[in-house]
Scaffold this motif. Structure first.
Motif, PDB file in Angstrom:
ATOM      1  N   PRO A  28       0.676  -1.316  -0.492  1.00  0.00           N
ATOM      2  CA  PRO A  28       0.026  -0.327   0.102  1.00  0.00           C
ATOM      3  C   PRO A  28       1.122   1.391   0.256  1.00  0.00           C
ATOM      4  O   PRO A  28       0.310   2.081  -0.363  1.00  0.00           O
ATOM      5  CB  PRO A  28      -0.521  -0.402   0.916  1.00  0.00           C
ATOM      6  N   LEU A  29       2.211   0.752   0.178  1.00  0.00           N
ATOM      7  CA  LEU A  29       2.480   2.374   0.652  1.00  0.00           C
ATOM      8  C   LEU A  29       3.215   2.672  -0.795  1.00  0.00           C
ATOM      9  O   LEU A  29       4.574   3.579  -1.562  1.00  0.00           O
ATOM     10  CB  LEU A  29       4.434   1.663   1.270  1.00  0.00           C
ATOM     11  N   ARG A  30       3.430   2.048  -2.264  1.00  0.00           N
ATOM     12  CA  ARG A  30       3.867   2.268  -3.374  1.00  0.00           C
ATOM     13  C   ARG A  30       3.572   4.272  -3.734  1.00  0.00           C
ATOM     14  O   ARG A  30       3.652   4.962  -4.461  1.00  0.00           O
ATOM     15  CB  ARG A  30       2.486   2.035  -4.626  1.00  0.00           C
ATOM     16  N   VAL A  31       2.146   4.571  -3.019  1.00  0.00           N
ATOM     17  CA  VAL A  31       1.694   5.490  -3.410  1.00  0.00           C
ATOM     18  C   VAL A  31       3.122   6.379  -2.419  1.00  0.00           C
ATOM     19  O   VAL A  31       2.712   8.028  -3.329  1.00  0.00           O
ATOM     20  CB  VAL A  31       0.620   6.218  -2.652  1.00  0.00           C
ATOM     21  N   VAL A  32       3.669   6.077  -1.595  1.00  0.00           N
ATOM     22  CA  VAL A  32       4.450   6.791  -1.002  1.00  0.00           C
ATOM     23  C   VAL A  32       6.042   7.047  -1.806  1.00  0.00           C
ATOM     24  O   VAL A  32       6.400   8.182  -1.732  1.00  0.00           O
ATOM     25  CB  VAL A  32       4.582   6.409   0.434  1.00  0.00           C
ATOM     26  N   LEU A  33       6.035   6.398  -2.394  1.00  0.00           N
ATOM     27  CA  LEU A  33       7.578   6.393  -3.183  1.00  0.00           C
ATOM     28  C   LEU A  33       7.322   5.579  -4.673  1.00  0.00           C
ATOM     29  O   LEU A  33       7.130   3.468  -3.953  1.00  0.00           O
ATOM     30  CB  LEU A  33       8.291   6.123  -2.526  1.00  0.00           C
ATOM     31  N   LEU A  34       7.191   5.717  -5.938  1.00  0.00           N
ATOM     32  CA  LEU A  34       6.762   4.647  -7.028  1.00  0.00           C
ATOM     33  C   LEU A  34       8.015   5.026  -7.627  1.00  0.00           C
ATOM     34  O   LEU A  34       8.521   6.168  -8.526  1.00  0.00           O
ATOM     35  CB  LEU A  34       6.115   4.801  -7.407  1.00  0.00           C
ATOM     36  N   ALA A  35       8.191   4.030  -8.198  1.00  0.00           N
ATOM     37  CA  ALA A  35      10.221   3.830  -8.833  1.00  0.00           C
ATOM     38  C   ALA A  35      10.269   3.202 -10.302  1.00  0.00           C
ATOM     39  O   ALA A  35       9.412   2.337 -10.018  1.00  0.00           O
ATOM     40  CB  ALA A  35      11.102   3.470  -8.272  1.00  0.00           C
ATOM     41  N   LEU A  77       7.897   9.185  -8.169  1.00  0.00           N
ATOM     42  CA  LEU A  77       6.741  10.427  -7.823  1.00  0.00           C
ATOM     43  C   LEU A  77       6.232   9.484  -6.287  1.00  0.00           C
ATOM     44  O   LEU A  77       5.994   8.367  -5.675  1.00  0.00           O
ATOM     45  CB  LEU A  77       5.542   8.723  -8.166  1.00  0.00           C
ATOM     46  N   SER A  78       5.818  10.890  -5.203  1.00  0.00           N
ATOM     47  CA  SER A  78       5.519  10.045  -4.002  1.00  0.00           C
ATOM     48  C   SER A  78       3.741  11.596  -4.288  1.00  0.00           C
ATOM     49  O   SER A  78       4.155  12.475  -5.031  1.00  0.00           O
ATOM     50  CB  SER A  78       6.356  11.124  -3.682  1.00  0.00           C
ATOM     51  N   GLN A  79       3.423  10.770  -3.586  1.00  0.00           N
ATOM     52  CA  GLN A  79       1.710  11.357  -3.242  1.00  0.00           C
ATOM     53  C   GLN A  79       1.473  12.308  -1.607  1.00  0.00           C
ATOM     54  O   GLN A  79       0.684  12.835  -1.467  1.00  0.00           O
ATOM     55  CB  GLN A  79       1.092  10.916  -3.687  1.00  0.00           C
ATOM     56  N   LEU A  80       2.833  11.941  -1.348  1.00  0.00           N
ATOM     57  CA  LEU A  80       3.208  12.669  -0.131  1.00  0.00           C
ATOM     58  C   LEU A  80       2.805  14.255  -0.396  1.00  0.00           C
ATOM     59  O   LEU A  80       2.915  14.995  -1.418  1.00  0.00           O
ATOM     60  CB  LEU A  80       4.646  12.703   0.585  1.00  0.00           C
ATOM     61  N   MET A 133      16.915   8.918   3.773  1.00  0.00           N
ATOM     62  CA  MET A 133      16.176  10.693   4.305  1.00  0.00           C
ATOM     63  C   MET A 133      17.163  10.169   5.056  1.00  0.00           C
ATOM     64  O   MET A 133      16.132   9.089   6.850  1.00  0.00           O
ATOM     65  CB  MET A 133      14.841  10.465   4.045  1.00  0.00           C
ATOM     66  N   GLY A 134      17.812  10.908   5.900  1.00  0.00           N
ATOM     67  CA  GLY A 134      18.564  10.783   7.134  1.00  0.00           C
ATOM     68  C   GLY A 134      19.233  10.177   7.520  1.00  0.00           C
ATOM     69  O   GLY A 134      19.664   8.961   6.087  1.00  0.00           O
ATOM     70  N   SER A 135      20.249   9.926   8.062  1.00  0.00           N
ATOM     71  CA  SER A 135      21.026   9.219   8.132  1.00  0.00           C
ATOM     72  C   SER A 135      20.685   7.416   9.172  1.00  0.00           C
ATOM     73  O   SER A 135      21.057   6.406   8.356  1.00  0.00           O
ATOM     74  CB  SER A 135      22.482   8.887   9.078  1.00  0.00           C
ATOM     75  N   ARG A 136      19.287   6.919   8.959  1.00  0.00           N
ATOM     76  CA  ARG A 136      18.515   6.124   9.761  1.00  0.00           C
ATOM     77  C   ARG A 136      17.399   5.707   8.801  1.00  0.00           C
ATOM     78  O   ARG A 136      16.542   5.047   9.471  1.00  0.00           O
ATOM     79  CB  ARG A 136      18.094   6.774  11.216  1.00  0.00           C
ATOM     80  N   PHE A 137      17.263   6.107   7.914  1.00  0.00           N
ATOM     81  CA  PHE A 137      16.025   6.007   6.652  1.00  0.00           C
ATOM     82  C   PHE A 137      16.070   5.831   5.626  1.00  0.00           C
ATOM     83  O   PHE A 137      16.816   6.353   5.665  1.00  0.00           O
ATOM     84  CB  PHE A 137      15.168   6.544   7.664  1.00  0.00           C
ATOM     85  N   ALA A 138      15.383   4.544   5.447  1.00  0.00           N
ATOM     86  CA  ALA A 138      15.824   4.352   3.975  1.00  0.00           C
ATOM     87  C   ALA A 138      14.143   3.841   4.039  1.00  0.00           C
ATOM     88  O   ALA A 138      13.750   2.802   4.455  1.00  0.00           O
ATOM     89  CB  ALA A 138      16.827   2.951   4.360  1.00  0.00           C
ATOM     90  N   ILE A 139      13.649   3.941   2.549  1.00  0.00           N
ATOM     91  CA  ILE A 139      12.564   3.068   1.626  1.00  0.00           C
ATOM     92  C   ILE A 139      13.654   2.806   0.742  1.00  0.00           C
ATOM     93  O   ILE A 139      13.883   2.866  -0.420  1.00  0.00           O
ATOM     94  CB  ILE A 139      11.895   3.928   1.334  1.00  0.00           C
ATOM     95  N   CYS A 140      13.350   1.463   0.155  1.00  0.00           N
ATOM     96  CA  CYS A 140      13.869   0.419  -0.705  1.00  0.00           C
ATOM     97  C   CYS A 140      12.639   0.461  -1.640  1.00  0.00           C
ATOM     98  O   CYS A 140      11.865  -0.380  -1.035  1.00  0.00           O
ATOM     99  CB  CYS A 140      14.002  -0.392  -0.104  1.00  0.00           C
ATOM    100  N   CYS A 141      12.525   0.652  -2.783  1.00  0.00           N
ATOM    101  CA  CYS A 141      11.675   0.841  -3.311  1.00  0.00           C
ATOM    102  C   CYS A 141      11.907  -0.178  -4.699  1.00  0.00           C
ATOM    103  O   CYS A 141      13.070  -0.332  -5.172  1.00  0.00           O
ATOM    104  CB  CYS A 141      11.251   1.956  -4.000  1.00  0.00           C
ATOM    105  N   ARG A 142      10.804  -1.229  -4.644  1.00  0.00           N
ATOM    106  CA  ARG A 142      10.909  -2.586  -5.780  1.00  0.00           C
ATOM    107  C   ARG A 142      10.853  -1.267  -7.135  1.00  0.00           C
ATOM    108  O   ARG A 142      10.079  -0.896  -7.387  1.00  0.00           O
ATOM    109  CB  ARG A 142      10.679  -3.236  -5.832  1.00  0.00           C
ATOM    110  N   ALA A 143      11.430  -1.580  -8.441  1.00  0.00           N
ATOM    111  CA  ALA A 143      11.711  -0.902  -9.299  1.00  0.00           C
ATOM    112  C   ALA A 143      10.937  -1.807 -10.832  1.00  0.00           C
ATOM    113  O   ALA A 143      10.270  -2.905  -9.971  1.00  0.00           O
ATOM    114  CB  ALA A 143      12.897  -1.615 -10.136  1.00  0.00           C
ATOM    115  N   GLU A 144      10.327  -0.899 -11.597  1.00  0.00           N
ATOM    116  CA  GLU A 144       9.023  -1.326 -11.804  1.00  0.00           C
ATOM    117  C   GLU A 144       9.160  -1.134 -13.470  1.00  0.00           C
ATOM    118  O   GLU A 144       9.715   0.190 -13.760  1.00  0.00           O
ATOM    119  CB  GLU A 144       7.640  -0.910 -11.209  1.00  0.00           C
ATOM    120  N   SER A 145       8.661  -2.099 -13.876  1.00  0.00           N
ATOM    121  CA  SER A 145       8.576  -1.279 -15.498  1.00  0.00           C
ATOM    122  C   SER A 145       7.542  -0.521 -15.758  1.00  0.00           C
ATOM    123  O   SER A 145       6.612  -0.560 -15.109  1.00  0.00           O
ATOM    124  CB  SER A 145       8.759  -2.347 -16.850  1.00  0.00           C
TER     125      SER A 145
END
Lengths: 143, 1259
Positions: free
Chosen positions: B667-674, B696-699, B778-790
Motif C-alpha cells: 500500500p505504500l506505493r503511493v508514498v514512493l513509486l520507482a 513519484l510520491s503522493q505525499l 532520508m536522514g542517516s537512519r531511514f531508508a525506503i527500498c522501493c522495488r523498481a517497476e517497468s
C-alpha cells in the motif's frame, strides 16, 4: 429524508458520495453505503427466480439498519446508485422515480467529454442536480 | 436467551403429585419422567405435606388486586408446585385394616380433597398391596398395578385382601370414578412375570395421569378463556395475565400428549409421511395428536399475540406504577410475550412470520425510550431483543437453510437478505449495547451522587411480578415489600448498570456478528463489524487485537478504494502502533495516510462530534499535511511524543535504522513509486545505454531525498545519486570502493510530479541487466527500498486511479512510458570469426555428398571451439516421414550425416580422444582446435541422401575469444545452408514382343484381377526388354555400366537374359535430361506366373566439369543405382501368329505376304480367321475361313497384295479366333504397317530388307 446518496463504480469503488445531514455522521454513512454493496452482490449473484425482476435495475430496499433504510439501483454498466434515508415509510414509486431522475443526471454527468469513465465524479452541476433531486424527493414524500 | 428462566425457554411439562407410600415414589417418578412427553412428579412422603399445593393467602389476595402484569413464578409454580393430578397412595393394610387405620385413610383423603378442590386438581387413588398370596392367580393377578381396563377384574382378585365394600367405600369417599381407583401390587414373587407386564402396566398408569392432566389443563384453559371472553377481568393487567395463562394452559394441554409433535410439528409431519402409518398405531396416534396440537398451537399463538397487543395499548393508559417503572414492566412483559411468540413461530418453521413479527416488535418499541435519565435501560432492552432473536434464529437455523427459495416478505415490506441471518441481529444487538453504554456513562457522569447510588440499591430485589423491583424492608423479624419511587428506581438502575462490564459483551457480540457475516461471505458487513470490534478493543486499550482487526478491515478498503473509511481505519492503526510502540508500523501507517487521495480542505472538526471520528480526525488535506510533518520529524530524528495518553515515545535510534520495503503490492506505493526504463531493448556489452529513473510520491509536502541507490542484478552496475544540496552522508562514504556516484542538482519529490533522472549504464556482461530496486535514504537512519517497476507493466496507483486528475507519464517520451522496461538484454560479444560453408549444387541421391566447412579467424583466437552440425528438413518436420515406411532403409533417415573428414581428408574419428565428437544421423558435434588470429581450419561434412529431400544444414561455432575459459564469454557464429537432394537417374523398363510375331496369351484375354500390372511373356519365346536411364539432375553424369543382375539361385535356369549389344565400354556422358537406353532379350524357361527377372544395376559418377576437375583433383566416387525389375508372368502360348511380309512395297507392284499359324499344343486347334479389307490394297485370298491346325504343326496362309496408295499403309487387318479357347488374337497395328514407295527406290530391295529385319532376326 434522504441523508446520503452514492454512486459506486463497478469495482465497488465510490465514485460519488454526498451526505445531506447537518450532523457529522459522514463516516457512518460511508460505512452504510459500503455495507449495502454486499446486499447488491448477493442480489446480483442469486437473482430471484421470479420473472419481472430479471432485468430490473431497481434493487429495492437493500437493508434496514439502526435508523436508516438503504435503497439500491444497478445500471447496466454495473454502476450502483445507493441512497440512505431516515424515512420509515417510503413509497416504492417515489424511490423508483428518484432513481430514474438520478440515473439521467448521472448519464448527463458521465457524458461530459472531459469526464474519464471510471473516475470520481467531480462535476459541480451534477452535485447541484443531485441535491435538487434529493430535495424534491423530500417534497413529494411529504405531499 | 440464557437470561430467561428455564420454564420460559423450555416447553411446559405437566406435574403430577404422589402422596403417601414414599418407597414407591422413585420408581414411579423415573417412569413418568421417561415418558414421551415426560411428566414431572411432585413426591410428598406423607399427607401432612399436602399444604404446599394449597392456595396461599397472598395468592387469594392478589388475584383481586393485581400488583403487576405477570407473576414471575407463575409457570414455575405450575411446573413445581401445583400439580395437575394428585395420586393418593394407600397401602392395602390401611384400607382393609382396623377402624382406626381406616379412619386415618378417610381423614387423609378428606384433607387432600379439600386442598385439591380449591384448584380443581384431579385425584387418583392407588391402593398398594404389599404382598400377594400364592393363589391361583393368572396373569392380571400378578401385575403390580391394574389399569383402568381391568379394574373390575382386579377388584375381584383382591377381594380376599381388601373387601369389596371397603373398596367401594374408599371410592365413594374419594369421589372418584372407579377407573381412577388403582390397585398397585408391590411385591410379586414372580420376577419374570413382573418384568413381562411392567411395560404395559406402567403405560396404563402413565396414560391415566396423562389423561387426567390433559383434562386439568384443558379445563383450566377453558376457565380462563371464558373469563377473557366475558371480559370479566377488572383491569388490562389481568387481561394480559389471563391471555398468558390461557395460552400456557392450552400449551400444557397439548404438550402433554406429544412433546415432539408440539415442538417440531413440521418435522413430525415429515416423519409421519414417510412412515407406514397404517401399520403403526403409535404413528397414527401421533398424527391425530399433531392435528389436535395444531389447533391448540395456533390458539396459543393467538393468545400470546392478543396479550402482546393489549400490552402495547397499555402504554399510554396505565397509570398504576410510576412512569419509569411502568414502562420497564411493560417492556419486560412484552419481551417475554415476544419471546414466546417468536419461539413458537420459529419452531413451527415460520421464519418469515417470525422475522416480520420481530420487525413489528422492534418498530413498536424502538421509539419508547422512556425518561432520559434511564434511556440506557431502553437501549439495553433493545439490545437484548436483538440478541435473543439472533440466538433463536441460530437455534432454529436448520429449518431456514434454503432461504433463497423463500419469497421474501410482503410486496409492500419486503424482507432483505440479512434479516434472515443471525449476524444482522447480533450486529444490531452490539450496536444498541454500545448505545446503552454511552448513555449509561452519560447518566453516571451526570449523577453526582455516586456513593448514594451504591448504598441505595442494596436492598432492592426483584418483585414477584415480572419486570418490577421492590425494596425489601426489614422490620424486626418480618420483611416487607415497598414500592420504589422513580427516583429510587433510577438510582437502582444506575447501580445495576455500573456492575456490568458492557465492553466485553459488545466485543463478543461484534465478534459473533463478524464471524457470522464472514460465514455467509458478506465481506463488507463483516468488515464493518470487524471495524467496530476493533474500535471496542481500542477503547479498552487492547491495541494488539485492535490492530489485528483494523488491519483486516483496512485491506478491504484499500482494495475497493474507500478512502474516507481507510483514512479512519489507518488513523486507528497509527494510534495503535504508537501505543504499542512499533515505530515501523507507525511510520508506515502515517506515510500511507499522508499519501491518501484526500483533497478536501475542510479539516475543521466540529467539537460536538468528537466521538464520531477516530484519532486521526476527519479526512482532509491539512490533516494529511500534519501527519506528513509529524512522520518526517520522526524520520529526521526528533522523537514524537505520544499525543496525550502516556504511551511510550517513538524514536528511531542509531543502532536500529529503519528500512521500509515497498514492493509491487504494498500500500505504500503511493508514498514512493520507482519506475525504471532503459531507452533501448538490447545493448552491446561495454556500450553505455541510457536509463531513466522516475520517482513519484503522493505525499502532500515536498520530500527531500538525501541519497538514491540504484541496484541491478549485476552489482557492478549499481550506482548512487547524491543530492547536491545536501552534505554527503557519512553512510555513503564507507560504501564499496569504486562504486559509481552521480550527483543530482535536485532530489526533491513534489506531490504527483515525476522526478525524472537519466543516466548512462554500461554493462560488460552479456545476458539480462535488470534494475531491481531503488533505495531512497532520508536522514542517516531511514531508508525506503522501493522495488523498481517497468513503465510498460506498471499498475496504476490503486487509490489514486479513481481520482479525477491528469495522468502523467513516468518518462518524457510517451512511447517509452508505454514500452519501457526495467530490464535490458546485453548481447553476446560480436564474433570475429568467419564460418564458410562451401557446398556446390544439389546433392544426388545415393552419393556421399561432401560439404566443406572452413573456419577463418579474423580478429579472435579460437579457444575451445565447438562446431555443432544439425540437419533439419527444409520443409519443416523431421527427416522421417511416417507415411513412407521404407523396407530397404534400416535407418529411417532420408538424409544422413555419415562422418566428418578432417582438413586433410582423413577421417576425424582417428584423432585424439580429447576432441569432443559425437555424430548422429542428423546431428554432429566436434571440437575445433585452437586457431590463431588470421589462421583457418577446415573440415568436410559427409552426407548421404537416401531420398530426394531438401534439407537445411545448420552449423554453429561456439568459442571463447580468450584462453581463460572460466570467465570468458562464449561467442557464437551461426551459418545455415539449404541443400537440395535430387535423384540422379531414373530407370525405366519396357517389355516388347518380337516383331510381327504374336503369341496367343490367354491371361491377356482373360486377365486375373490382380495381374494388371504384371507383364505376361510367352514361354520359350524371345521377348525384348528395353531399359532406359534418364538423367534428372542438373549435372552431367558419366555412365559406367548397365547390367541386369539375376538373382543367383534358380533364376539362372528359369530365364535367359542376354544383352542386346556390346557393353558401352566408353563411359557414356549423360547430359541433364538425356536418356540412355539399352535393349535386352529375355527368354523365359519356366512356366510360372511369377518370375523374377533381376535387378538393373547402373554404375555412374558425376562427370566433373573442367574447372572442378582442375581444382579438386579428385574424381568423384562411383555410385551404383539399382532398380529392381518387376516380376513377370510366364505362360505357354498355344497359338502363335507370325506375319511374313516385306517391310516395304512399291505402288502398284504386287507382293506376297504369309501368315503363319503355329499350334504349340498337342491338340488339334480349330481356328477361325478373317481378313478385313483395306482401301490401300487390293488383295487375293480368303477373307474368312475356319481351319484346323494339327498339333505341333503350322498352317500358312498366303495373300497377294497390290498397294494402291503410297506412304505408310496398314495391311488388311488379320484377326484370328481360337474356337477351343474362345479367344481372339489381333496382332498389333504397328506390326501390320508397311511403307509403300511411289516408285522403285534407288536401292536394292534385298539390302534394305536385310538391314531392317536384322534386329528382329537376332533377337
Amino acid at each position: 429524508m434522504i441523508v446520503c446518496v452514492a454512486v459506486v463504480g463497478h469495482q465497488n469503488n465510490p465514485l460519488y458520495l454526498q451526505s445531506f445531514t447537518e450532523a457529522d455522521d459522514e463516516l457512518k454513512l460511508h460505512h452504510i453505503v459500503q455495507c449495502s454493496l454486499d446486499v447488491i452482490d448477493e442480489r446480483v449473484n442469486n437473482p430471484k427466480k421470479t420473472g419481472p425482476t430479471l432485468n430490473e435495475t431497481f434493487l429495492g430496499l437493500l437493508y434496514p439498519t439502526e435508523n436508516y433504510k438503504v435503497y439500491g439501483y444497478l445500471t447496466n454498466t454495473k454502476v450502483k446508485f445507493i441512497f440512505v434515508t431516515t424515512d420509515l415509510d417510503v413509497r416504492d414509486a417515489d424511490v423508483r422515480n428518484f432513481f430514474r431522475r438520478f440515473h439521467s443526471a448521472y448519464v448527463d454527468a458521465v457524458s461530459n467529454p472531459f469526464h474519464v469513465p471510471g473516475k470520481k465524479i467531480t462535476s459541480r452541476t451534477f452535485a447541484e442536480r443531485v441535491s435538487t433531486i434529493v430535495k424534491s424527493f423530500g417534497m413529494s414524500a411529504a405531499a | 436467551m440464557e437470561d430467561y428462566a428455564e420454564e420460559l425457554r423450555t416447553p411446559p411439562v405437566s406435574l403430577v403429585s404422589l402422596v403417601g407410600c414414599p418407597e414407591l415414589h422413585a420408581t414411579i417418578s423415573s417412569y413418568l419422567h421417561s415418558e414421551q412427553p415426560p411428566i414431572n412428579t411432585l413426591a410428598l412422603p406423607d399427607f401432612s405435606k399436602i399444604s404446599v399445593m394449597a392456595r396461599t393467602q397472598k395468592e387469594t389476595l392478589d388475584s383481586g388486586h393485581p400488583g403487576g402484569i405477570l407473576k414471575r413464578d407463575w409457570i414455575l409454580k405450575h411446573r413445581t408446585r401445583v400439580p395437575a393430578v394428585v395420586a393418593a397412595l394407600f397401602t392395602s393394610d390401611h384400607v382393609s385394616g382396623d377402624p382406626a387405620q381406616w379412619l386415618q385413610v378417610c381423614t387423609d383423603l378428606e384433607n387432600l380433597k379439600a386442598v385439591v378442590r380449591g384448584r380443581n386438581i384431579k385425584l387418583v387413588v392407588v391402593v398398594v398391596h404389599s404382598t400377594v398370596k400364592e393363589h391361583s392367580c393368572d396373569a392380571p393377578a400378578s401385575r403390580k398395578e391394574v389399569s383402568l381396563d381391568t379394574i373390575e377384574e382386579k377388584l375381584v382378585f383382591n377381594a380376599d385382601e381388601v373387601s369389596e365394600d371397603r373398596m367401594i367405600a374408599l371410592r365413594k369417599r374419594a369421589e372418584v370414578d372407579s377407573k381412577y381407583l388403582v390397585i398397585f401390587v408391590q411385591n410379586d414373587s414372580s420376577e419374570l412375570k413382573q418384568s413381562l407386564n411392567r411395560q404395559a402396566i406402567f403405560f396404563k398408569l402413565g396414560s391415566i395421569f396423562a389423561e387426567l392432566s390433559n383434562t386439568y389443563y384443558r379445563d383450566e384453559g377453558r376457565r380462563i378463556k371464558t373469563r377473557i371472553e366475558r371480559k370479566s377481568f377488572k383491569s388490562i393487567e389481568l387481561n394480559i395475565r389471563y391471555c398468558f395463562k390461557a395460552r400456557a394452559s392450552t400449551l400444557f394441554f397439548s404438550i402433554k400428549k406429544c412433546l415432539i409433535g408440539c415442538i417440531m410439528p413440521s418435522k413430525l409431519q415429515t416423519i409421519v409421511s414417510f412412515t407406514d402409518w397404517k401399520r403403526n398405531a403409535e404413528e397414527i396416534s401421533r398424527v391425530a395428536v399433531y392435528a389436535e396440537f395444531h389447533r391448540d398451537w395456533v390458539e396459543a399463538l393467538r393468545f400470546y399475540e392478543d396479550a402482546y397487543h393489549v400490552l402495547r395499548e397499555m402504554i399510554g393508559t396505565s397509570t398504576r406504577l410510576p412512569a419509569i417503572q411502568r414502562l420497564v414492566e411493560i417492556k419486560t412483559v412484552a419481551e417475554q410475550l415476544h419471546f414466546k411468540v417468536s419461539t413458537l413461530l420459529l419452531h413451527g418453521g415460520k421464519v418469515i412470520e417470525a422475522i416480520t413479527w420481530f420487525r413489528q416488535h422492534n418498530a413498536s418499541y424502538r421509539k419508547l425510550m422512556g425518561a432520559p435519565e434511564v434511556v440506557f435501560l431502553h437501549w439495553e432492552w433493545m439490545s437484548r431483543q436483538f440478541l435473543v432473536f439472533a440466538e433463536l434464529l441460530d437455534t432454529s437455523s436448520t429449518t431456514i437453510l434454503n432461504t433463497s427459495t423463500l419469497i421474501l416478505g410482503t410486496p409492500e415490506r419486503p424482507l432483505t437478505e440479512w434479516e434472515l441471518h443471525s449476524a444482522y441481529y447480533y450486529h444490531l444487538a452490539a450496536h444498541y449495547l454500545r448505545e446503552k453504554r454511552s448513555c449509561l456513562e452519560l447518566a453516571l457522569s451526570a449523577s453526582e451522587t455516586a456513593n448514594e447510588i451504591d448504598s441505595n440499591s442494596e436492598s432492592v430485589i426483584p418483585s414477584i411480578y415480572v419486570g418490577q423491583s421492590t425494596r425489601l424492608l426489614q422490620q424486626g423479624d418480618a420483611f416487607a415489600m415497598q414500592h420504589l419511587t422513580d427516583a429510587e428506581y433510577i438510582l437502582f438502575a444506575l447501580a445495576e448498570g455500573k456492575r456490568f462490564q458492557d465492553s466485553f459483551e459488545i466485543i463478543a457480540l461484534f465478534k459473533k456478528s463478524f464471524e457470522s457475516y464472514s460465514d455467509i461471505k458478506a465481506q463488507r458487513m463483516a468488515s464493518y463489524c470487524g471495524y467496530r470490534l476493533a474500535r471496542e478493543y481500542f477503547s479498552i486499550s487492547d491495541f494488539r487485537k485492535a490492530k489485528q482487526h483494523f488491519d483486516g478491515v483496512a485491506s478491504l478498503y484499500r482494495h475497493e478504494g474507500w478512502v474516507t473509511l481507510l483514512w479512519e481505519v489507518l488513523g486507528y492503526l497509527r494510534e495503535c502502533s504508537r501505543r504499542i510502540g512499533s515505530v515501523k508500523d507507525f511510520i508506515e501507517y502515517s506515510l500511507e495516510m499522508a499519501a491518501l487521495p484526500i483533497s478536501s480542505s475542510a479539516g475543521v472538526q466540529s467539537p460536538n462530534h468528537k466521538g464520531e471520528y477516530g484519532p486521526a480526525g476527519p479526512a482532509s488535506l491539512p490533516q494529511r499535511e500534519i501527519i506528513h510533518k509529524e512522520v518526517f520529524e520522526l524520520i529526521k530524528g526528533e522523537s514524537v511524543s505520544a499525543s496525550n495518553e502516556g504511551a511510550s515515545n517513538l524514536d528511531i535510534t542509531g543502532d536500529q535504522p529503519l528500512h521500509l520495503e515497498i514492493d509491487l503490492v504494498s500500500p505504500l506505493r503511493v508514498v514512493l513509486l520507482a519506475s525504471v526504463a532503459f531507452h533501448d531493448q538490447v545493448v552491446k556489452p561495454g556500450v553505455p545505454t541510457l536509463l531513466t529513473l522516475s520517482l513519484l510520491s503522493q505525499l502532500p509536502l515536498p520530500v527531500e531525498i538525501d541519497l538514491l541507490e540504484i541496484q541491478f542484478n549485476q552489482p557492478e552496475c549499481n550506482f548512487t545519486i547524491t543530492n547536491a544540496q545536501k552534505p554527503p552522508l557519512v553512510a555513503s562514504s564507507n560504501g564499496e570502493e569504486g562504486l559509481r556516484v552521480e550527483n543530482a542538482p535536485v532530489l526533491a519529490l513534489h506531490m504527483d510530479k515525476w522526478l525524472r533522472l537519466t543516466y548512462d549504464v554500461k554493462s560488460e556482461q552479456s545476458g539480462k541487466l535488470e534494475c531491481i530496486s531503488v533505495i531512497a535514504r532520508m536522514g542517516s537512519r531511514f531508508a525506503i527500498c522501493c522495488r523498481a517497476e517497468s513503465p510498460a507493466s506498471m499498475d496504476d496507483l490503486r487509490l489514486w486511479k479513481f481520482e479525477d486528475r491528469v495522468e502523467t507519464f513516468p518518462t518524457k517520451d510517451p512511447s517509452l512510458a508505454f514500452s519501457g522496461q526495467k530490464a535490458i538484454q546485453v548481447e553476446d560479444p560480436d564474433p570475429q570469426v568467419d564460418l564458410i560453408l562451401g557446398a556446390t549444387g544439389p546433392a544426388l541421391v545415393g552419393e556421399s555428398f561432401l560439404v566443406p566447412v572452413r573456419v577463418v579467424s579474423k580478429g579472435h583466437t579460437i579457444h575451445s571451439g565447438e562446431l555443432k552440425i544439425n540437419i533439419v528438413d527444409a520443409k519443416g518436420g523431421g527427416l522421417v516421414s511416417p507415411r513412407e515406411i521404407e523396407p530397404f532403409s534400416i535407418d529411417s533417415h532420408h538424409v544422413e550425416l555419415l562422418g566428418i573428414l578432417g582438413p586433410d581428408g582423413e577421417d576425424e574419428s582417428q584423432t585424439g580422444p580429447e576432441n569432443i565428437r559425437k555424430i548422429q544421423q542428423s546431428f554432429g558435434l566436434l571440437s575445433v582446435p585452437f586457431v590463431n588470429i588470421g589462421e583457418s581450419w577446415s573440415c568436410k561434412l559427409e552426407f548421404k541422401w537416401h531420398r530426394p529431400k531438401p534439407v537445411m544444414l545448420y552449423v554453429s561455432l561456439g568459442y571463447s575469444p580468450h584462453s581463460n575459459e572460466a570467465t570468458a564469454q562464449k561467442a557464437h557464429v551461426h551459418k545455415s545452408l539449404q541443400i537440395k537432394g535430387k535423384t540422379a537417374v531414373v530407370i525405366g523398363h519396357r517389355f516388347m514382343l518380337p516383331f510381327r510375331r504374336d503369341p496367343l496369351l490367354l491371361s491377356k484375354i482373360k486377365p486375373a484381377p490382380d495381374s494388371d500390372q504384371v507383364a505376361s511373356l510367352a514361354l520359350k519365346e524371345t521377348s525384348i526388354l528395353i531399359i532406359s536411364a534418364k538423367n534428372c539432375s542438373e549435372v552431367p553424369l558419366q555412365l559406367l555400366s548397365m547390367s541386369i543382375e539375376v538373382d543367383e539361385d534358380e533364376n539362372r535356369r528359369s530365364c535367359t537374359v542376354q544383352h542386346g549389344g556390346e557393353n558401352p565400354i566408353d563411359p557414356a556422358l549423360l547430359v541433364p535430361g538425356e536418356e540412355f537406353k539399352r535393349v535386352f532379350s529375355i527368354i523365359p524357361e519356366v512356366n510360372t506366373p511369377k518370375l523374377g527377372v533381376g535387378t538393373v544395376c547402373l554404375r555412374w559418377r558425376r562427370n566433373p566439369g573442367f574447372e572442378e576437375k582442375s581444382c579438386s583433383g579428385t574424381i568423384a566416387a562411383e555410385v551404383v543405382t539399382s532398380h529392381k525389375l518387376p516380376d513377370i508372368n510366364v505362360e505357354m502360348a498355344p497359338l502363335i501368329v507370325s506375319l511374313k511380309c516385306l517391310p516395304h512395297a512399291i505402288l502398284g507392284v504386287p507382293f506376297t505376304c504369309y501368315i503363319r499359324i503355329e499350334n504349340q499344343t498337342q491338340l488339334l486347334q480349330e481356328v477361325k480367321y478373317s481378313l478385313a479389307d483395306s482401301q490401300s490394297f487390293v488383295l487375293s485370298g480368303f477373307h474368312n475361313d475356319t481351319i484346323f491346325v494339327l498339333p505341333k504343326s503350322e498352317h500358312i496362309l498366303g495373300y497377294k497384295l497390290v498397294p494402291l496408295a503410297s506412304g505408310s499403309q496398314q495391311l488388311p487387318r488379320f484377326t484370328l479366333t481360337s474356337v477351343r479357347y474362345s479367344a481372339e488374337l489381333q496382332p498389333a497395328l504397328a506390326a501390320y504397317t508397311v511403307f509403300v514407295f511411289p516408285s522403285k527406290p534407288h536401292f536394292t530391295v534385298e539390302d534394305v530388307g536385310e538391314k531392317k529385319t536384322e534386329p528382329s532376326a537376332t533377337e
